[in-house]
Design an enzyme around this catalytic site. Sequence first.
Site, PDB file in Angstrom:
ATOM      1  CG  ASP A 351       8.532  84.674  92.133  1.00 15.86           C
ATOM      2  OD1 ASP A 351       8.691  83.905  93.102  1.00 15.86           O
ATOM      3  OD2 ASP A 351       7.423  84.947  91.637  1.00 15.86           O
ATOM      4  CD  GLU A 377      12.177  79.251 101.565  1.00 18.37           C
ATOM      5  OE1 GLU A 377      12.032  79.274 102.786  1.00 18.37           O
ATOM      6  OE2 GLU A 377      11.215  79.176 100.760  1.00 18.37           O
TER       7      GLU A 377
END
Length: 457
Positions: A351, A377
């Site tokens: 993250d 992503e």
Amino acid sequence: MSVFNWYHASIKQKIGGLFVLLLSFLFFVIVYSGYKIKLIEKEMREVAYLDIPLSQIMRQVEFIELEQHLQFEQYQLKGEKPYQELKQHQQLVFQQQQLKSLLDRAVGLITESLSAKQLMLAQSEHEQVLSRIESYAQKSAAFESHLEQLFESQTLNDEQRSAMEQMAAELESAENAIIQQLNTITTNDVYYTEKHEKEFLFVSSLLGISAVVLGFLLTVYIVQIILQRIKRIQGDIKTLNASLDQGDSLSQETVNKITTKDELAELEHDIKAVMSRLAKEITCREQVEKQLLTLATQDKLTGAYNRHKWDEQIHMQLNLAQRGGYPFGLILLDVDYFKRVNDQFGHQAGDQLLKRMVSELQQRIRSTDMLFRLGGEEFAILLPMQDIESACKLAESLRSQMELLQVDNLPAFTISIGVTSYHDMDSEASIFRRADMALYRAKAQGRNQVVQQLTEE
């Protein structure tokens, strides 16, 4: 109620105070008028019931004395043969009784007025008149006594004649002095009465004019205060309406509590309090709207625009391109081996990696360019007014900078990028499919590279 408190007094108190003041003036005028009228009435009564009757009495006395003098002159002319009626002294006795009655009446009038303290004007002069009348009565009695002796003796020598003429002259002089003094007293009384009447009219007029002027000034003052309050209230309401119509933010003023009985001041204070509260509510609402808009359009983790914002902007760019001929470029990028990062360093590190990457990308694109997180992503960048070549240059710059990026406590990473641009008759699906195909080829060719896709194969 003090005048200095009128500004904060209630409207009821202002109007009530004005009426009380005007009624007080009116009451004072009435009391003063009553007092002056009573005073003038007493003076006129004194003139009517004392001075004028006294003058009339002395005139009658003067006539009686004149008759006596005439009788005396007749006696001198007749010598030793007077009329038979003069021998009997009937006229002399009757005249003497009349004279005594008139003088007693005059003395009684003055004495009664002095003892009852009813004299308001020239009391000392009336006392002098009283003493002169009493002196005149004594002289008149002496003259009548000599005249009676003369009639009885029926002889008159030069010495007696001279004495009688001197006594008659003294009586006449005393009569004239009394009458003159009574005339003077009456004239002065009338003068003072007229003076009091003029003073009464002047003071009454002055008080009336003062009451009108003061009432007018106070009325204007109260009306001005009310109009000032109303204008301020209207100004606040207009400011509120203009701010609401134009969407401007209202100023948040601190409204302190006030202590006043003025209803308009309380209304003005309440309006300001409502405006201040409304300004706070609008500010809070705007902040909430911004927060909701942020939540609705931005990705919570990275701060990039979310999929909902992507759908909105891709449609808008397509419409601009189709209607106005404004082309745009599209970049799709993906973090290489992101699952490996999560497995080796944990999801928290993954993250943090995504957040840092988004921060770096936003610093290197234009303010008109928009970065979206489509999922996981995978990210997209819309490039308004950019062709394929410009988009490829930007993509290569971003790839190399991410490759060289070194961040403490974060692993090194690379990105794969697919690039395309708008073609005529493109749709969201077609342009996205070309960019996705380019990204797939970049990954298939070994990752950490930029691939452009111009057509669909």
